[in-house]
Motif scaffolding. Structure first.
Motif, PDB file in Angstrom:
ATOM      1  N   UNK A 179      -7.407   1.540 -64.552  1.00 49.88           N
ATOM      2  CA  UNK A 179      -8.636   0.805 -64.862  1.00 49.88           C
ATOM      3  C   UNK A 179      -8.756  -0.460 -64.015  1.00 49.88           C
ATOM      4  N   UNK A 180      -7.641  -1.127 -63.714  1.00 45.60           N
ATOM      5  CA  UNK A 180      -7.686  -2.318 -62.874  1.00 45.60           C
ATOM      6  C   UNK A 180      -8.145  -1.967 -61.458  1.00 45.60           C
ATOM      7  N   UNK A 181      -7.595  -0.892 -60.899  1.00 50.37           N
ATOM      8  CA  UNK A 181      -8.008  -0.472 -59.552  1.00 50.37           C
ATOM      9  C   UNK A 181      -9.468  -0.052 -59.544  1.00 50.37           C
ATOM     10  N   UNK A 182      -9.882   0.720 -60.553  1.00 47.78           N
ATOM     11  CA  UNK A 182     -11.272   1.185 -60.609  1.00 47.78           C
ATOM     12  C   UNK A 182     -12.248   0.022 -60.743  1.00 47.78           C
ATOM     13  N   UNK A 183     -11.915  -0.959 -61.589  1.00 48.59           N
ATOM     14  CA  UNK A 183     -12.800  -2.110 -61.767  1.00 48.59           C
ATOM     15  C   UNK A 183     -12.905  -2.925 -60.485  1.00 48.59           C
ATOM     16  N   UNK A 184     -11.770  -3.120 -59.787  1.00 48.07           N
ATOM     17  CA  UNK A 184     -11.800  -3.873 -58.536  1.00 48.07           C
ATOM     18  C   UNK A 184     -12.566  -3.117 -57.466  1.00 48.07           C
ATOM     19  N   UNK A 185     -12.395  -1.815 -57.392  1.00 51.43           N
ATOM     20  CA  UNK A 185     -13.133  -0.988 -56.433  1.00 51.43           C
ATOM     21  C   UNK A 185     -14.632  -1.107 -56.703  1.00 51.43           C
ATOM     22  N   UNK A 186     -15.007  -1.004 -57.965  1.00 51.26           N
ATOM     23  CA  UNK A 186     -16.413  -1.116 -58.338  1.00 51.26           C
ATOM     24  C   UNK A 186     -16.981  -2.486 -57.987  1.00 51.26           C
ATOM     25  N   UNK A 187     -16.187  -3.536 -58.186  1.00 52.94           N
ATOM     26  CA  UNK A 187     -16.659  -4.888 -57.921  1.00 52.94           C
ATOM     27  C   UNK A 187     -16.862  -5.148 -56.434  1.00 52.94           C
TER      28      UNK A 187
END
Length: 302
Positions: A179-187
């Motif tokens: 979830x941390x990687x996905x949120x950073x990718x999205x941001x």
């Protein structure tokens, strides 16, 4: 030996087995992403020419992002995360501030779509064309979604309850990192992705600053808390110092990276405005024209 290391060493062997299986699964997923991305880039370059659509720098960035994801979960970084909360925070910052931006800079959407089967491509096209998805892809809506995802993910996994649960359960730990990687990718996608998908510069600035402030607040809470807010068994030998160092590792790098990125976006915006609207005052008045005599005289009198 820290309390966290003691706790893990005396846990059941089934936890180690589950952790090993999840590590193998993570490596397999990273390899599949690398293979799919490479296949899509190869097809794009075969159609449009080498280096077109997705340049070599983007390919390098995506590969580096995948390497950072693996490095954050293995080797010295993983051992540091096992022994202290500060090490765990360093692991999280690698995922949020290094892996996420690199993956976003890789512009993986089109290559991965090109590598997908035709049926999946058609499904993705229908999803993208759906009215709710089209609304979410608008700059303002996307910025709100990305900022909310980053903030909620960061705060959720650093609350005492979820954090301890992730330490105790390998599946939750893997979900935390995903979830941390996905949120950073999205941001970072609308900031570092292809120009056609980037949000306008003012929106990007608000997006970056708006996500930096809650992260800074969380880092400040951890840094200035008068006593540990987590159970002692998940902290290092000096619990309060370990928690304070973890807060600083969240606070300082997050602010630095976001401020540098915001400054780069702002300067790029100014340069684009200068290129697109050069000498606006000169174009508003014919070349060689002089101000009216009356106006000049009036200015001298004043």
């Amino acid at each position: 030996m820290s309390g966290l290391t003691v706790h893990r060493a005396h846990g059941s062997g089934s936890g180690d087995v589950a952790e090993g299986l999840l590590t193998m699964l993570a490596v397999a997923v990273v390899c599949l992403l690398a293979a799919g991305y490479g296949r899509g880039v190869q097809e794009l370059w075969a159609r449009r020419g080498r280096g077109r659509v997705v340049g070599g720098r983007r390919v390098t960035a995506f590969g580096a992002g995948l390497v950072v994801v693996l490095a954050a979960d293995q080797g010295p970084v993983h051992r540091a995360a096992e022994s202290s909360y500060a090490g765990h925070m360093a692991q999280h910052m690698l995922l949020l501030l290094v892996a996420g931006p690199l993956l976003a800079a890789g512009a993986a959407g089109l290559p991965l779509t090109m590598a997908a089967p035709r049926s999946l491509r058609r499904l993705l096209a229908r999803v993208r064309a759906a009215p709710p998805v089209r609304r979410l892809r608008r700059p303002a809506e996307y910025a709100l979604l990305a900022a909310a995802a980053q903030t909620l993910t960061l705060w959720l996994w650093h609350l005492p309850g979820p954090y301890v649960a992730a330490v105790d359960r390998p599946v939750l730990h893997a979900a935390e990192h995903l979830s941390l990687v996905a949120a950073a990718w999205l941001l970072w996608a609308p900031v570092l992705g292809p120009a056609r998908h980037r949000t306008p510069a003012p929106v990007s600035l608000l997006l970056l600053v708006g996500t930096m402030l809650p992260a800074s607040a969380l880092g400040a809470v951890l840094t200035f808390a008068p006593e540990p807010v987590y159970p002692l068994r998940v902290l290092g030998p000096d619990p309060l110092a370990d928690q304070q160092l973890a807060g600083l590792l969240m606070w300082a790098p997050m602010d630095l990276v976001v401020l540098v990125a915001a400054l780069a976006v702002f300067l790029g915006w100014l340069l684009r405005l200068e290129r697109e609207r050069p000498d606006r005052l000169a174009t508003a008045r014919p070349a060689g024209a002089r101000p009216a005599k009356g106006a000049a005289t009036e200015g001298m009198v004043r």
